[in-house]
Scaffold this motif. Sequence first.
Motif, mmCIF file in Angstrom:
data_model
loop_
_atom_site.group_PDB
_atom_site.id
_atom_site.type_symbol
_atom_site.label_atom_id
_atom_site.label_comp_id
_atom_site.label_asym_id
_atom_site.label_seq_id
_atom_site.Cartn_x
_atom_site.Cartn_y
_atom_site.Cartn_z
ATOM 1 N N ALA A 436 -2.324 0.670 -2.107
ATOM 2 C CA ALA A 436 -2.289 1.848 -1.232
ATOM 3 C C ALA A 436 -2.904 1.549 0.134
ATOM 4 C CB ALA A 436 -3.005 3.017 -1.903
ATOM 5 N N ILE A 437 -4.054 0.904 0.139
ATOM 6 C CA ILE A 437 -4.716 0.576 1.409
ATOM 7 C C ILE A 437 -3.803 -0.286 2.275
ATOM 8 C CG2 ILE A 437 -6.627 -0.734 2.423
ATOM 9 C CD1 ILE A 437 -8.294 0.132 -0.076
ATOM 10 N N SER A 438 -3.191 -1.290 1.668
ATOM 11 C CA SER A 438 -2.304 -2.181 2.422
ATOM 12 C C SER A 438 -1.087 -1.436 2.945
ATOM 13 C CB SER A 438 -1.863 -3.344 1.533
ATOM 14 O OG SER A 438 -2.984 -4.105 1.095
ATOM 15 N N ALA A 439 -0.529 -0.559 2.124
ATOM 16 C CA ALA A 439 0.657 0.186 2.550
ATOM 17 C C ALA A 439 0.341 1.078 3.742
ATOM 18 C CB ALA A 439 1.199 1.020 1.392
ATOM 19 N N PHE A 440 -0.750 1.829 3.659
ATOM 20 C CA PHE A 440 -1.115 2.702 4.775
ATOM 21 C C PHE A 440 -1.292 1.904 6.064
ATOM 22 C CE2 PHE A 440 -2.617 5.977 1.614
ATOM 23 C CZ PHE A 440 -1.811 7.007 2.075
ATOM 24 N N ALA A 441 -1.890 0.729 5.961
ATOM 25 C CA ALA A 441 -2.138 -0.079 7.167
ATOM 26 C C ALA A 441 -0.847 -0.440 7.880
ATOM 27 C CB ALA A 441 -2.921 -1.335 6.806
ATOM 28 N N THR A 442 0.229 -0.629 7.126
ATOM 29 C CA THR A 442 1.497 -1.011 7.752
ATOM 30 C C THR A 442 2.174 0.157 8.464
ATOM 31 O OG1 THR A 442 2.891 -0.545 5.811
ATOM 32 C CG2 THR A 442 1.860 -2.735 5.950
ATOM 33 N N SER A 443 1.657 1.363 8.258
ATOM 34 C CA SER A 443 2.312 2.552 8.832
ATOM 35 C C SER A 443 1.767 2.916 10.205
ATOM 36 C CB SER A 443 2.154 3.743 7.883
ATOM 37 O OG SER A 443 0.830 4.277 7.932
ATOM 38 N N ILE A 444 0.986 2.067 10.827
ATOM 39 C CA ILE A 444 0.343 2.399 12.099
ATOM 40 C C ILE A 444 1.386 2.754 13.157
ATOM 41 C CG2 ILE A 444 0.262 -0.008 12.852
ATOM 42 C CD1 ILE A 444 -2.504 0.698 14.106
ATOM 43 N N GLN A 445 1.064 3.794 13.924
ATOM 44 C CA GLN A 445 1.964 4.307 14.954
ATOM 45 C C GLN A 445 1.467 3.927 16.354
ATOM 46 O OE1 GLN A 445 4.943 6.196 13.928
ATOM 47 N NE2 GLN A 445 4.188 4.974 12.195
ATOM 48 N N PHE A 468 -9.923 9.027 6.748
ATOM 49 C CA PHE A 468 -10.124 8.874 5.308
ATOM 50 C C PHE A 468 -9.617 7.515 4.842
ATOM 51 C CE2 PHE A 468 -10.314 13.554 5.568
ATOM 52 C CZ PHE A 468 -11.464 13.782 4.839
ATOM 53 N N TRP A 469 -8.519 7.033 5.441
ATOM 54 C CA TRP A 469 -8.061 5.677 5.100
ATOM 55 C C TRP A 469 -9.121 4.649 5.485
ATOM 56 C CZ3 TRP A 469 -7.398 1.568 8.440
ATOM 57 C CH2 TRP A 469 -6.892 0.389 7.858
ATOM 58 N N SER A 470 -9.745 4.803 6.650
ATOM 59 C CA SER A 470 -10.800 3.867 7.063
ATOM 60 C C SER A 470 -11.924 3.850 6.041
ATOM 61 C CB SER A 470 -11.331 4.260 8.443
ATOM 62 O OG SER A 470 -10.299 4.272 9.409
ATOM 63 N N MET A 471 -12.237 5.029 5.474
ATOM 64 C CA MET A 471 -13.248 5.091 4.413
ATOM 65 C C MET A 471 -12.779 4.340 3.168
ATOM 66 S SD MET A 471 -14.505 9.050 4.536
ATOM 67 C CE MET A 471 -14.354 9.990 6.058
ATOM 68 N N GLN A 472 -11.461 4.346 2.903
ATOM 69 C CA GLN A 472 -10.941 3.604 1.750
ATOM 70 C C GLN A 472 -11.304 2.126 1.846
ATOM 71 O OE1 GLN A 472 -6.720 4.136 1.362
ATOM 72 N NE2 GLN A 472 -6.829 6.374 1.365
ATOM 73 N N VAL A 473 -11.179 1.571 3.036
ATOM 74 C CA VAL A 473 -11.518 0.157 3.231
ATOM 75 C C VAL A 473 -13.005 -0.065 2.962
ATOM 76 C CG1 VAL A 473 -11.505 -1.760 4.857
ATOM 77 C CG2 VAL A 473 -9.654 -0.059 4.928
#
Length: 807
Positions: A436-445, A468-473
């Motif tokens: 999930a963390i890796s997938a979200f990172a690829t979605s950067i706009q 919240f994603w940054s907190m995931q890392v």
Amino acid sequence: MDPAPSSQTIAHLNDNWTWVKDWIDAPLKGEAGRLARFQRIVEVEAAALKVPIWVRLSADTRYKLLINGNRVCVGPARGSDRIWFYDTIDLGPFLRTGSNIIEILVLRFFPSENVAEPFGRTARPGLTIYGSIGDENISTGGTDTKWLGGPEDNRYYPQETPWDHFLNTYEETSSRTEEVALSPLKRHRLWNKQGVLSPWFLEPRCIPLAEETPCPFKAIRHSDSGLDIDAWHQLIAGRAPLTLPKGSKHRLELEFQVHSTAFISVTAERPKYSGSKVSLTYSEAYEVLPRPPPGQGFTFKDDRTQREGHGLVGPSDSYFFSGYAGGGDRTESYEPFWWKTFRFIVLEIEVSDEPLTLESLVFTQTTYPMAVVADWKATPLSNKMWDVSIRTMRNCMFDGYSDCPFYEQLQYGEDSRSAMVFHYLLSGDDRLGKQAISAFATSIQPHGLLLARYPAHTKQVITGFSLFWSMQVCDHMLYFNEPDFANRFLPTIDSVFGFFDRQTDPSTGLVANLPRRFWSFIDWNVHWGSSDVPKGFHDNGMPMEGRESGTWSFFTMIYAFTLRRVCTLLQQLGKPQQIAQYTSRADRAVSAIKQYCYDGEFFMDSTVEAHRPENPLSQVSQIWGILCGAIDPSSPDARRILLKAFDPQTEFAVASYVMQHYAFRVLSHTGLYNMFYHRMWDKWRLQLDKNLSTWEEDDVNGRSDCHEWSALHPYEYLTEVAGLKPLAPGWQVVYWNPRWKLYETIVAKVALGHQGVAQVSWRTTESVCEVSLSLPRELRVYSPGVHGNLVDRGVVDRLSLSFPVKD
């Protein structure tokens, strides 16, 4: 998961992409997608079955693999045009000596349509297979392939129904007048040279395949059938077939033991002719009817199992039996392509002018293999809440962290942050989290934020979810100590921070003027709904104050909080270069909150100047005002604010379930945790009184009965009550603060990441509470002293403490 992944494997898979001929990749009748069937007959010798038979495959959008009519698996794991996964399957256990029929059904959702939101897809349909069975190459591609394929035109996937606005996996299946016409496949000619990439950027599956278990049936709640209800029970139990008279109609309401996510299969003796129809309608609960149309009011639910005065509504699948006109063997089976979510099913059957003999109804639960190693035993009520939380988590985990399985099956940044840490403590498994963390990172706009839900077909930005994603890392580093993994995401985190820095008003220091094209969701709250708001801001997701200006205190607070969390991460990674800059930004944000959003008594939802007395203040702003450091959590002011904000006699906009996780955190920081602990579970007790078997999404909209962010109990039980938290990455140093006053006795097991499983237990007598800790290996342990100072308990694998019981 591939036991031997290699670039050569990916090269072969990229060479083998293929599809059916004469395919039109767009709706012909307004459908969301179309099904294609692929088939190959393979002769297998006994010697070939003595070793694993590894085959790699992938498809766009999703496939279902069957061997000799039996489901093997579905895949690939959710992907996007940035990362597309392939699966590695051992076919050996499913093959037999002699002739075998391998079938692959591929549900292709059309990229031109804004439907099937959880199912990311690329611009092209495709299937690729690489592998051999014995000496026979069964790969697609090449000129001598024996694979055949064709469209399965008798299944229709509506774009939108009254009960389905996200999934589009519900089917209307008509009778076949003849067998599906299969023909040789058309190979995709992809140029994979000179840096030109395939539409599918393939990587091996990084999570295990879903597990399957029997789905426990409970009762037939109602029957409109001329047949004895015991005969239906015998059929469902798998004890006896059931023959339905010609021309008859049957309607049954089936209840299952608990909320479930399952494949459903209906098998009948193949009729001579077509015409008999079966329909399956899925529902989470008996609801008060009539239900308001979507978007025009809240759903009302009380006792989820109360039938009187209530009804079952939801999406449905339907199937017309084809009989021998459609070809096939002695039996005819129907299984919807995708798994379904339900607690109740309405089964309706209309029999044509010949009898229909049902041979089986099979319900098979399917979830991510969570492999829970943690445990909790204290009181009957807390034990039950533990079980409901784990069931909620399981039902929201298939190949990602899904918010709610019934409605969306989408992976959101905020929702999955909570689910990850719950999962880490329960299983010590980080594979789904890393995916999930890796997938979200690829979605950067381009503006610096990530997409709010990903992988997904359409783009959505929810302003705070990138934080919240940054907190995931940060969480992953703390629980598993994998610096190489965390380092990959530092540039993306900096990009997220860059957005909030650019949105900071230089005159105030507040995050302000947030773009209206983004959704600045904060929490669900009944006080935040109004029709008199600017277009694009009409929902219960953000406070009234701030809607005109796009300025809410929450975003400055959570920005400051996340900056400090990432500073800790940088210290752990030995990268201090940006700590000073991030600390300066956090200090500036906190100063702005104090100056513009705090009136000396409470924190405002926007600014003090914008506050209107008729709008109640929110618990959310008090929670995050303290968490971000605008007030020292150990100060009397912090306690005063929370005592007032959480007093049911005062009119504060109450935080919903997603924010209760952070409410517990601020109560812990301020020393009020024990005081509020039991009353904080009142809303969950009410859910049990209403006979929920999983935790609902919120108590505002009345939508989903199963949502991952509400499964708070494992985190609170294990980190706060049992008292175990990591003080150093990977649990190399453990903090232990057992809250022994909350329960007379407990036995708790906690997954410590890669370290193993710890156990905390205690028993209280009239005079003393004896508390013990058992660790999987020797680790340094700190615990609070009598004056609140940290006491070094040494490097130990066992520790016992005694606390005198006072009147």
